[in-house]
Design a protein around this motif. Sequence first.
Motif, PDB file in Angstrom:
ATOM      1  N   GLN A  59       0.834  -1.210   0.000  1.00 48.05           N
ATOM      2  CA  GLN A  59       0.000   0.000   0.000  1.00 48.05           C
ATOM      3  C   GLN A  59       0.862   1.250   0.000  1.00 48.05           C
ATOM      4  O   GLN A  59       0.585   2.224  -0.703  1.00 48.05           O
ATOM      5  CB  GLN A  59      -0.918   0.003   1.228  1.00 48.05           C
ATOM      6  CG  GLN A  59      -1.890  -1.170   1.262  1.00 48.05           C
ATOM      7  CD  GLN A  59      -1.378  -2.277   2.156  1.00 48.05           C
ATOM      8  OE1 GLN A  59      -0.176  -2.529   2.200  1.00 48.05           O
ATOM      9  NE2 GLN A  59      -2.285  -2.933   2.851  1.00 48.05           N
ATOM     10  N   THR A 319      -2.066   4.104   5.768  1.00 45.70           N
ATOM     11  CA  THR A 319      -2.185   3.273   4.565  1.00 45.70           C
ATOM     12  C   THR A 319      -3.324   2.257   4.639  1.00 45.70           C
ATOM     13  O   THR A 319      -3.847   1.826   3.618  1.00 45.70           O
ATOM     14  CB  THR A 319      -0.871   2.522   4.300  1.00 45.70           C
ATOM     15  OG1 THR A 319      -0.574   1.676   5.427  1.00 45.70           O
ATOM     16  CG2 THR A 319       0.271   3.499   4.075  1.00 45.70           C
ATOM     17  N   ASP A 320      -3.714   1.867   5.869  1.00 51.75           N
ATOM     18  CA  ASP A 320      -4.751   0.840   6.025  1.00 51.75           C
ATOM     19  C   ASP A 320      -5.597   1.182   7.254  1.00 51.75           C
ATOM     20  O   ASP A 320      -5.545   0.490   8.275  1.00 51.75           O
ATOM     21  CB  ASP A 320      -4.086  -0.533   6.185  1.00 51.75           C
ATOM     22  CG  ASP A 320      -5.097  -1.676   6.203  1.00 51.75           C
ATOM     23  OD1 ASP A 320      -6.252  -1.456   5.777  1.00 51.75           O
ATOM     24  OD2 ASP A 320      -4.733  -2.774   6.653  1.00 51.75           O
ATOM     25  N   GLY A 323      -7.693  -1.563   8.966  1.00 48.96           N
ATOM     26  CA  GLY A 323      -7.051  -2.865   9.121  1.00 48.96           C
ATOM     27  C   GLY A 323      -7.218  -3.417  10.530  1.00 48.96           C
ATOM     28  O   GLY A 323      -7.489  -2.691  11.495  1.00 48.96           O
TER      29      GLY A 323
END
Length: 345
Positions: A59, A319-320, A323
């Motif tokens: 990512q 980025t996540d 998550g």
Amino acid sequence: MNGERGIIRQADIAREAGVSQSTVSQVLRGAGDLSRISLETQRRVLTAAKRLRYTTSPQQRTAVEKRHAPPLLGVHTFEPIFPTSAGDYYFEFLQGIEEQAGVEGCNLVLFTAARDEGGVRRIYRGDVNALGQAAGSVILGHRAHQDDLARLAADAHPFVYIGHREVPGFQISYVGGDYRTATGRIVDDLVALGHRTFAYLGEAVRYEPQADRWEGFSTALDRFGLTVPVPAYTQPEELAAQWLDTALAAGTTVILVESVSLLRVLHAIIGLRGLSVPGDVSIMLLVDDTASPGAWASMQVPRNAMGRRAVRLLTALVTDPIGDYERQILLPCTHTLEPSVAPPR
């Protein structure tokens, strides 16, 4: 060329640093201290990763390619703490932040917003988030401003606080030291040496890290069936010799102290009374004295690892964001009983 199609992998870093791939994985995840990997080895891995321009996730590599520039992460401090020497308490935090930012392929910017009337640096100026230029921010400092943290959380600005902090109504992300467990283990060792009567000297301003230390201390004494003393929460300039006199008259053989500034005053008072440490009373410092390492029995805070883990977590948040990973992390602390703790007379 290292890696397939120019992509640097952890195996390439392992070869460059002369360590196993498992060691590289532990260090890059910020778990080097937990895995008992030496600081020298960790830095060798981080240096190799930086030299090879390693980025940790697909990512993030995609984000870099799209933006044609590394992600920009902010560093905000609520008070001026930029270190002037390696002996400064915040030096290892900031060094860890810089090291891990290199591994993550990110740039850093230091935000220095204007102070409020209490001397605390504020994040918001009216309705403007001064950290908005960054994709996410690492925040640290002793005097956190709860309103700013709450507003950041409400605005969904990704951030990680270095240190245990709770904000009512929000589950903020943080990386701190597990002071509760560490203080409990210190009490275990002190009791094993024969200490039975304790005194506790704490900071006047109480935040979560101070409360964690006290809870670890009092819970451990309860577990042993020992008397939990009334804590003295005070400013260094307000600590009086009478407090020490009263504690010693009650049979105190060891004093646990939360801060270096309180320790300095207490040590001066002990000297004025013609007493010695640890001959007449043992002293245990619940933080590391970076200005005089090894001078006191103390808790060692994993400051470098906390800085690195905070950047690692922040990169994941950027980025996540949805998550499945831990967002509130407490790293283990170690301690030493030398040279200011001895068995009681």
